[in-house]
Design a protein around this motif. Structure first.
Motif, short mmCIF file in Angstrom:
data_model
loop_
_atom_site.label_atom_id
_atom_site.label_comp_id
_atom_site.label_asym_id
_atom_site.label_seq_id
_atom_site.Cartn_x
_atom_site.Cartn_y
_atom_site.Cartn_z
N LEU B 4 0.84 -1.19 0.00
CA LEU B 4 0.00 0.00 0.00
C LEU B 4 0.88 1.25 0.00
O LEU B 4 1.84 1.32 0.75
CB LEU B 4 -0.89 -0.03 1.25
CG LEU B 4 -1.87 1.09 1.42
CD1 LEU B 4 -2.97 0.99 0.40
CD2 LEU B 4 -2.45 1.08 2.81
N LYS B 5 0.58 2.18 -0.85
CA LYS B 5 1.27 3.47 -0.95
C LYS B 5 2.58 3.43 -1.73
O LYS B 5 3.24 4.45 -1.86
CB LYS B 5 1.54 4.08 0.43
CG LYS B 5 0.33 4.59 1.15
CD LYS B 5 -0.10 5.88 0.56
CE LYS B 5 -1.26 6.47 1.36
NZ LYS B 5 -1.74 7.70 0.71
N SER B 6 3.02 2.27 -2.19
CA SER B 6 4.25 2.23 -2.99
C SER B 6 4.00 2.94 -4.32
O SER B 6 2.95 2.77 -4.93
CB SER B 6 4.67 0.80 -3.28
OG SER B 6 4.89 0.12 -2.09
N MET B 7 4.99 3.70 -4.75
CA MET B 7 4.87 4.40 -6.04
C MET B 7 5.69 3.65 -7.08
O MET B 7 6.84 3.28 -6.82
CB MET B 7 5.39 5.82 -5.91
CG MET B 7 4.65 6.65 -4.90
SD MET B 7 2.99 7.03 -5.41
CE MET B 7 3.19 8.69 -5.96
N LEU B 8 5.11 3.43 -8.23
CA LEU B 8 5.78 2.68 -9.28
C LEU B 8 5.80 3.50 -10.56
O LEU B 8 4.90 4.31 -10.80
CB LEU B 8 5.05 1.37 -9.59
CG LEU B 8 4.92 0.29 -8.54
CD1 LEU B 8 3.70 0.51 -7.72
CD2 LEU B 8 4.83 -1.05 -9.22
N ASN B 9 6.78 3.23 -11.39
CA ASN B 9 6.76 3.78 -12.74
C ASN B 9 5.87 2.90 -13.60
O ASN B 9 5.86 1.68 -13.44
CB ASN B 9 8.16 3.79 -13.33
CG ASN B 9 9.07 4.73 -12.58
OD1 ASN B 9 8.61 5.71 -12.00
ND2 ASN B 9 10.35 4.42 -12.58
N CYS B 10 5.17 3.53 -14.49
CA CYS B 10 4.39 2.76 -15.46
C CYS B 10 5.12 2.82 -16.80
O CYS B 10 5.39 3.92 -17.30
CB CYS B 10 2.99 3.34 -15.57
SG CYS B 10 1.95 2.37 -16.62
N ILE B 11 5.47 1.67 -17.35
CA ILE B 11 6.37 1.69 -18.51
C ILE B 11 5.67 1.29 -19.80
O ILE B 11 6.32 0.90 -20.75
CB ILE B 11 7.60 0.78 -18.27
CG1 ILE B 11 7.19 -0.65 -17.95
CG2 ILE B 11 8.46 1.33 -17.19
CD1 ILE B 11 8.31 -1.63 -18.13
N ASP B 12 4.35 1.37 -19.84
CA ASP B 12 3.69 1.10 -21.12
C ASP B 12 3.16 2.41 -21.70
O ASP B 12 3.36 3.48 -21.11
CB ASP B 12 2.57 0.07 -20.94
CG ASP B 12 1.56 0.51 -19.90
OD1 ASP B 12 1.65 1.67 -19.47
OD2 ASP B 12 0.70 -0.30 -19.52
N ASN B 13 2.50 2.35 -22.83
CA ASN B 13 2.01 3.58 -23.46
C ASN B 13 0.53 3.79 -23.18
O ASN B 13 -0.22 4.30 -24.01
CB ASN B 13 2.30 3.58 -24.96
CG ASN B 13 1.55 2.47 -25.67
OD1 ASN B 13 1.02 1.57 -25.02
ND2 ASN B 13 1.51 2.52 -26.98
N SER B 14 0.09 3.38 -22.01
CA SER B 14 -1.31 3.59 -21.65
C SER B 14 -1.57 5.05 -21.28
O SER B 14 -2.72 5.48 -21.23
CB SER B 14 -1.68 2.69 -20.47
OG SER B 14 -0.87 3.00 -19.37
N GLY B 15 -0.52 5.80 -20.99
CA GLY B 15 -0.70 7.20 -20.64
C GLY B 15 -0.35 7.50 -19.21
O GLY B 15 -0.13 8.65 -18.84
#
Lengths: 246, 131
Positions: B4-15
């Motif tokens: 809970l509360k962990s921040m992640l990078n999103c590495i796809d092109n979903s936006g």
């Protein structure tokens, strides 16, 4: 006397208890009464009344005690003739050798029959060292992983190396066991110009010291290897310390 | 070790650019590579000028959306069966829908090989590299 305040002494409060103890310090004439020394009872050698350790030994049928003092064996009358044999008898047999190094050596021998893996990471002049750029080829195919060696964990059969590289701008670190059968080969791509003055180069994770990608180093190394290979003949890389080439 | 509360990078092109984990799906432990999480989109890609309004046609998700995702990289070391260990420099995920199909059409960045054992073959095939 001061039994009641003693009983109410607060637990875990060192300062308060020290203060109380100071107040309650008995004057000299009371010291004898306050002392906790019990009068000495002449020891009879018999075991005490409680039966904490009053277990009967199954073999000898005697009471076994954790505090038992075992009697010295009676001295054997030494004759001059018997002296030589006695000296022989008193020499204890050598303790059995530590089994763990033997087991380690046996396992290493089994996992590395040629000794190439051991040779690559023993502390010699030609061995791979921390700071070198190494490439690990996996037996199951896939891209070989190249990276700068940040650490070598020397631990017998468990010996492992830590490689760090950047793949698509993300730092990736891999620990590889050097005696792993899945590791088909470890090759030195580039040696560090100067010996590293640390055993573990974990500072190279910091952006200031990070090497970044080693792809260009690997590319240049492959090129030179190809040139040497074409000149010298089939697949005899000179600079590479490979184990199993494909 | 994502929770809970962990921040992640999103590495796809979903936006989505940065997402926050709000739940780990199907287990009571922290999430590792190949685990499914529920996350909130915190930052959109190319949303530098202003938050909600600047959503171009390419973005499929918006800030504040609650989506499922698969963890593809972790900073925490992941040990493999043969004793080798992999560790990445960041935590990253790929957004998926409830059926398990990726929302984006491309992945830019390396993903962990553990996805193969966890049966995320679609994500693996989209990824340019795996380590």
């Amino acid at each position: 006397m001061n039994a009641a305040p003693l009983a109410r002494r607060p637990l875990g409060c060192l300062k308060a208890s020290l203060r109380q103890a100071r107040q309650q310090r008995a004057p000299a004439f009371l010291a004898r009464q306050l002392s906790t020394v019990t009068p000495k009872v002449p020891s009879t050698g018999a075991l005490p009344e409680h039966n904490f350790f009053r277990m009967i030994d199954k073999k000898t049928k005697k009471t076994r005690s954790a505090f038992a003092i075992y009697a010295q064996p009676p001295p054997v009358p030494v004759t001059t003739a018997a002296k030589a044999t006695a000296a022989k008898a008193t020499v204890l047999p050598a303790p059995p050798p530590d089994p763990m190094p033997l087991l380690d050596a046996e396992q290493i021998k089994r996992m590395d029959p040629t000794g190439a893996r051991t040779a690559l990471f023993t502390k010699t002049r030609y061995a791979a060292r921390v700071g070198d750029v190494l490439q690990v080829t996996h037996r199951r195919g896939g891209e070989p992983f190249a990276g700068v060696c940040l650490a070598i964990r020397r631990n017998g059969i468990d010996t492992a190396i830590l490689l760090r590289n950047h793949l698509s701008k993300v730092g990736v670190e891999m620990w590889y066991k050097i005696y792993n059968r899945n590791v088909a080969g470890i090759e030195i791509v580039k040696r560090r110009a100067k010996r590293a003055r640390r055993a573990k180069l974990t500072y190279m994770r910091q952006p200031k010291h990070d090497m970044g990608s080693v792809a260009d180093l690997v590319f240049a190394w492959k090129k030179t290897r190809k040139v040497i290979g074409s000149r010298a003949g089939a697949g005899k890389g000179v600079q590479a310390v490979g184990k199993k080439r494909k | 070790m994502l929770q809970l509360k962990s921040m992640l990078n999103c590495i796809d092109n979903s936006g989505a650019a940065i997402v926050e984990c709000v739940m780990v799906v199907g287990q009571k432990r922290h999430a590792s590579i190949g685990d499914r999480i529920v996350c909130v989109v915190q930052k959109q890609k190319g949303a530098s000028e202003s938050g909600m309004t600047a959503s171009s046609n390419a973005t499929k998700v918006k800030r504040g959306d609650i989506r499922h995702a698969v963890v593809v990289r972790t900073k925490q070391k992941v040990t493999r069966r043969d004793g080798s260990v992999v560790r990445f420099d960041d935590n990253a995920c790929v957004l998926i829908n409830k059926a398990g199909d990726p929302i984006g059409t491309r992945i830019n960045g390396i993903v962990g090989q553990e996805l193969r054992t966890k049966k995320w073959s679609k994500i693996l095939s989209m990824a340019p590299m795996q380590a």
